[in-house]
Design a protein around this motif. Sequence first.
Motif, PDB file in Angstrom:
ATOM      1  N   LEU A  11       0.843  -1.202   0.000  1.00  0.00           N
ATOM      2  CA  LEU A  11       0.000   0.000   0.000  1.00  0.00           C
ATOM      3  C   LEU A  11       0.876   1.249   0.000  1.00  0.00           C
ATOM      4  CD1 LEU A  11      -2.746  -0.957   2.636  1.00  0.00           C
ATOM      5  CD2 LEU A  11      -3.095  -0.634   0.175  1.00  0.00           C
ATOM      6  N   SER A  38      -4.138  -2.030  -5.759  1.00  0.00           N
ATOM      7  CA  SER A  38      -4.770  -2.798  -4.676  1.00  0.00           C
ATOM      8  C   SER A  38      -5.194  -4.192  -5.139  1.00  0.00           C
ATOM      9  CB  SER A  38      -5.935  -2.027  -4.069  1.00  0.00           C
ATOM     10  OG  SER A  38      -6.904  -1.785  -5.052  1.00  0.00           O
ATOM     11  N   ILE A  84      -9.517   1.499   2.848  1.00  0.00           N
ATOM     12  CA  ILE A  84      -8.763   2.090   1.727  1.00  0.00           C
ATOM     13  C   ILE A  84      -9.706   2.769   0.742  1.00  0.00           C
ATOM     14  CG2 ILE A  84      -7.116   1.610  -0.098  1.00  0.00           C
ATOM     15  CD1 ILE A  84      -6.611  -1.014   1.619  1.00  0.00           C
TER      16      ILE A  84
END
Lengths: 293, 326
Positions: free
Chosen positions: A272, A278, A293
């Motif tokens: 990250l 992702s 997120i």
Amino acid sequence: MGKLKYALFTGCTAKQSTPEQMISTMAVADKLGIELVELTEASCCGASHLQDYDDFLSLVLNARNIAYAEKHDLTMVTICNTCQLNTAMTKHRLDNNADLKTRVNEKLLEVGLEYKGTSLVTHFLYAIIDDIGLDKIAEMVVTPLSQFNIAPFYGCHNIRPSELQNETHKTPENPYNPRSLDDLIIACGGQTVDYEEKNKCCGFHVELQAPKTSAILAGKAVAGAMDNNADFIVTPCPLCHLKLDTQTDHLSTAIGREVALPVLHMQQMLGLALGCDSDKLGLQHHVEKVDFI
Amino acid sequence: MSTHAITSQKVNFKVFRFNADEDYLPYYENYEMDVTSEEVVLDILNRIKWDNDGSFSYRRSCRHGICGTCAIKVNGRSTLACKESMTNMIEYFGNELTLEPLSKSRAVKDLIIDKGDFWAKNDAIHPYLVSHIDEHPEMECAVTPEQANALNDADLCIQCGACHYACPVVEVNEEFFGPAAFAKAYRFEADVRDDAHTTRLIELNAENQGVWDCVKCMECAEVCPKDVDPIAKITSLHNMLFSEGVAKSNVATRHAVGFKHSIARNGVLDEGGMVLYSEGLGVVKHLPLALKMFRKGKIVPPWAITKSDNLDEIQKLVKSSSTVKF
């Protein structure tokens, strides 16, 4: 410095119950410029249980795994604390007992292999800290995790017994005041959460035979992180991850209060921060939703 | 003659204080002291008592690392106070040190604890040689150096309790014998003169109290001031349970044995198959969790497992290197 290259011992969970760990390891290695040669010939390390039944067989199988890393003339990197302990313990015993090494090699010779003792065995966490350095990692961070309180959960088999573990680390780790994961969190721009259980046992290894003990230990760990304001937990061990992430209902029952936090693998947290996509971090595989997120 | 300079530095000690007869809750007292590089932790305890507060209580006796009475916790780490140098502790933890009893929940007065559970468990494993003694022996009962070495330093234990109160299972399961009792049991199990062999092993095999409940956290190996390495003795006891035929087929033993079968079949572990093999019919209780994990892509069915390359080598080694049957 040439490109870093390691022999990767994935362990079993990365290919089965924690697929997110496998893909995030590859994504992070790519960002860090590390080449990983997967040891596809490796067997299970015995996960600290096989040696209770047959110690010699456990030694032979682990020595075989290391022999394959030696064939590549590479340091073996593990991504599971228990793989790390079993493999490093095997290496330590063989390197310090010529008779045992001879007996193990007699067996390996039957399949044309030899354990020499030429490859180091270290966990990915320590490999990147020792060989790349936290400062360099911090420089590569593109998305600092500055809005997060992150609770490190070290996992027993990476920090104890320290005499064995520190044989390979450039900076010795103190199991009662460990720094590696805290420092990595800081390098990623996050705030570390200090709590009593961060270097304690998650109970994974007695999950089947002593479920109550196992659930109390894991429940206390998650509760400790929550009570100190953690947004999520991060761990270098997929077994700790499984114990803390997948069955919070059991943990809550065992300790008599609701506990639940997302539990990230260290590779996912690092990914990250390094700006990995992702979908390359496998966050959808978590049971406790990673929805921050 | 070599000389080295004695250095000194300031350390703040946060010390656990409690009197079970008077206090409802424990509290901490701070003492700032100049500590020299020559001192051990016990010197600090003595100075707190002699220079600051005569009522401060702790156990001590030999001051030579042999009586085992002075173990306490420094910053959460079990420590034998008379053996641990302050230089080490400062290097380990810095200049803020917390001194606590081995177990806060068993505190009686300050650093003194009720060690009753430790001794009860020690007694429960028959910590003595069970042997037929000939009243009129015609020759000595000789033990060879090799046979003595089999004790593997288990006889060095001074029963300080450092490992017992570092063990997370002891903390949550009051039936569990704990690492010190296991190391002691091994000391007699490994002794060629002992006849209690199987009787003792049966108790060590029992669910909840025996070796199968060990979580393998390695805390005991980490803290032992005499390098007894209790976890290694626990592993040896596991091995004895199989080699002596004491191990019965149950979830714990099948869990250990199952690794061999899984490795022989796939090289890697078949995680789902392992739970099924270990639990038998009991596997049904894991179904809700399995379903939850399956939905998240965390379960690979047996037919889809990626087997190790060169599996034939692994299979050959499993066959030729196995030393135990079950």
